[in-house]
Design a protein around this motif. Structure first.
Motif, PDB file in Angstrom:
ATOM      1  N   THR A 157      48.033  40.777  54.114  1.00 22.87           N
ATOM      2  CA  THR A 157      46.758  40.310  53.566  1.00 22.87           C
ATOM      3  C   THR A 157      46.293  38.999  54.194  1.00 22.87           C
ATOM      4  O   THR A 157      45.075  38.765  54.283  1.00 22.87           O
ATOM      5  N   PHE A 193      44.022  28.296  47.376  1.00 23.79           N
ATOM      6  CA  PHE A 193      44.862  29.478  47.217  1.00 23.79           C
ATOM      7  C   PHE A 193      46.348  29.135  47.082  1.00 23.79           C
ATOM      8  O   PHE A 193      47.060  29.755  46.286  1.00 23.79           O
ATOM      9  N   VAL A 214      45.063  31.614  55.703  1.00 25.60           N
ATOM     10  CA  VAL A 214      43.687  31.849  55.286  1.00 25.60           C
ATOM     11  C   VAL A 214      42.832  30.612  55.523  1.00 25.60           C
ATOM     12  O   VAL A 214      41.658  30.705  55.883  1.00 25.60           O
ATOM     13  N   LEU A 270      42.381  38.243  55.169  1.00 31.10           N
ATOM     14  CA  LEU A 270      41.625  37.193  54.494  1.00 31.10           C
ATOM     15  C   LEU A 270      41.196  36.103  55.466  1.00 31.10           C
ATOM     16  O   LEU A 270      40.092  35.550  55.338  1.00 31.10           O
ATOM     17  N   SER A 271      42.043  35.783  56.452  1.00 33.55           N
ATOM     18  CA  SER A 271      41.668  34.756  57.424  1.00 33.55           C
ATOM     19  C   SER A 271      40.483  35.222  58.264  1.00 33.55           C
ATOM     20  O   SER A 271      39.609  34.425  58.623  1.00 33.55           O
ATOM     21  N   THR A 292      39.689  28.110  50.268  1.00 39.16           N
ATOM     22  CA  THR A 292      40.941  28.617  50.823  1.00 39.16           C
ATOM     23  C   THR A 292      42.104  27.652  50.599  1.00 39.16           C
ATOM     24  O   THR A 292      43.249  28.085  50.435  1.00 39.16           O
ATOM     25  N   LEU A 295      38.143  37.358  57.205  1.00 34.22           N
ATOM     26  CA  LEU A 295      36.989  37.316  56.308  1.00 34.22           C
ATOM     27  C   LEU A 295      36.464  35.900  56.147  1.00 34.22           C
ATOM     28  O   LEU A 295      35.265  35.633  56.337  1.00 34.22           O
ATOM     29  N   PHE A 296      37.360  34.963  55.808  1.00 35.20           N
ATOM     30  CA  PHE A 296      36.904  33.607  55.542  1.00 35.20           C
ATOM     31  C   PHE A 296      36.544  32.860  56.827  1.00 35.20           C
ATOM     32  O   PHE A 296      35.731  31.937  56.800  1.00 35.20           O
ATOM     33  N   ALA A 346      49.830  37.313  48.291  1.00 41.08           N
ATOM     34  CA  ALA A 346      48.596  37.484  49.049  1.00 41.08           C
ATOM     35  C   ALA A 346      47.845  36.164  49.199  1.00 41.08           C
ATOM     36  O   ALA A 346      47.374  35.822  50.285  1.00 41.08           O
ATOM     37  N   LEU A 347      47.743  35.397  48.110  1.00 41.56           N
ATOM     38  CA  LEU A 347      47.008  34.136  48.156  1.00 41.56           C
ATOM     39  C   LEU A 347      47.748  33.075  48.960  1.00 41.56           C
ATOM     40  O   LEU A 347      47.123  32.287  49.679  1.00 41.56           O
TER      41      LEU A 347
END
Length: 406
Positions: free
Chosen positions: A54, A81, A121, A58-59, A78, A61-62, A103-104
């Motif tokens: 994940t 998280f 992320v 996420l990286s 981020t 996406l952000f 995930a976070l």
């Protein structure tokens, strides 16, 4: 360094605090899940697998959101998280929530927490903001100092493993939360609604050329990132086990090897600006990686403690010394409005194959001779080095921040 912008210092402080937390979490999390919560190794493996798969998504996406919207807002989001993930580990044993924490927090990315590069992320947006804040400066020097602080701080964080599990988590929670508040005063430099190109006159032809050039380099950095992640994933997570198997030493001695390598790598990052000015940013990546790749293939044949320390230290030192020029090269070659995107794409392209390679390397080590994954990683690294030379120019940063592209 004395002339650095205030915001650069705030980003550096945030990175250092977060890396101390990451160094602690990188040591204690797996032990906590297995020995304190009594999860099975399969459940622990799933936990790390969730984090490994994940984090790059996420990286990516952000990283894109950081170019499209406010980079500061995305960075703050981020950065939150990791303390949230740590708090979840503290307050619950419920497995689905533990997977959310994985995930976070980015748990499971190969070597990331233990090496200080915590928060996959957050990394793309942080890298882009730092580039915005260092216009006209030698970025290879800036990134080198950041890598030095990150590596040293994570080594210090590893010492928190001497505390109880809960005390270590409380310390990591506090430090990662402070790292968020430290960056609150930074000023937003990025203007997404006006940014479509680097042409001050807004010429549409120049805009199109810039966009096409950015896309070309984004694709190329994705390719070399995927190769880099594959090679790392095959080897990095298993090095402690391999050293113990080959050398027949205690866990403490294995830890000492990694402590020595970590400190050596942190301080070697300061050589990056020198290599960059002498050889150029691209060749400052290629030359250290040639040396680290040669050391890599020698590791499984290092059957004495002395040889193991030497080969590992050379490998990790020169591997780390190529990171700052690589970050600087990305920021030099793409337009200002694509910096967060290219960093996120490179991060995702590196970590997804790394997670896959790690999954595949387990059966290899079970049923094939130990040198096999090393040989595959060696071949992948050679291809990666060749593509760097083919894909990218070789800009040379000069004193005063001027960059000359040959």
């Amino acid at each position: 360094m004395c002339n650095w912008d205030r915001d650069v210092w705030l980003l550096l402080a945030s990175r250092g605090l977060r890396s101390v937390a990451g160094g602690a979490l990188g040591v204690v999390t797996g032990l906590y899940l297995y020995y304190y919560l009594h999860l099975s190794l399969t459940e622990v493996g799933i936990f790390f697998g969730v984090g490994a798969f994940t984090a790059p998504l996420l990286s990516l996406l952000f990283g894109r959101l950081g170019d499209k919207y406010s980079r500061k807002v995305i960075l703050l989001l981020t950065l939150a998280f990791l303390p949230i993930a740590t708090a979840i580990l503290l307050i619950t044993r419920y497995y689905p929530l533990l997977l959310l924490a994985a995930a976070l927090g980015g748990f499971g990315t190969a070597g990331a927490l233990a090496s200080g590069s915590v928060g996959a992320v957050a990394a793309p947006v942080q890298t882009a903001i730092l580039a915005d804040k260092t216009e006209g400066m030698d970025r290879s020097m800036v990134y080198a100092v950041f890598n030095l602080v990150s590596g040293t701080a994570s080594a210090i964080g590893a010492l928190l493993a001497n505390l109880s599990y809960r005390d270590a988590f409380y310390a990591a929670l506090a430090l990662s939360a402070i790292s968020l508040f430290v960056v609150l005063p930074i000023k937003e430099e990025h203007k997404p609604k006006y940014r479509t190109n680097d042409d001050p006159n807004g010429n549409s032809r120049t805009m199109t050329q810039q966009i096409r050039r950015d896309l070309t380099y984004i694709k190329r950095f994705a390719i070399v990132g995927a190769l880099n992640g594959t090679a790392q994933g095959l080897i990095t997570p298993f090095l402690p086990i391999i050293f113990k198997m080959v050398l027949h030493v205690s866990n403490g001695v294995v830890g000492d090897i990694f402590f020595i390598g970590g400190l050596a790598a942190a301080f070697t990052s300061l050589t990056a600006p020198i290599f960059s000015r002498i050889f150029g940013l691209r060749d400052a990546i290629i030359i250290p990686r040639i040396i680290s790749t040669i050391a890599l293939i020698l590791i499984p044949f290092s059957t004495t403690l002395y040889l193991a320390v030497v080969t590992y230290v050379i490998y990790v030192m020169f591997r780390v010394s190529s990171l700052a020029p690589q970050q600087a090269l990305m920021m030099e070659l793409v337009g200002r409005g694509s910096r967060s995107t290219v960093s996120g794409v490179n991060q995702a392209a590196r970590l997804l194959p790394s997670a896959t390679a790690t999954t595949a390397a387990g059966p290899m080590l079970d049923y094939l001779p130990i040198p096999v994954p090393f040989a595959i990683a060696f071949i992948v690294n050679v291809i990666n080095i060749a593509l760097y030379r083919r894909f990218f120019p070789n800009p040379k940063p000069m004193r005063g921040g001027v960059t000359v592209i040959e």
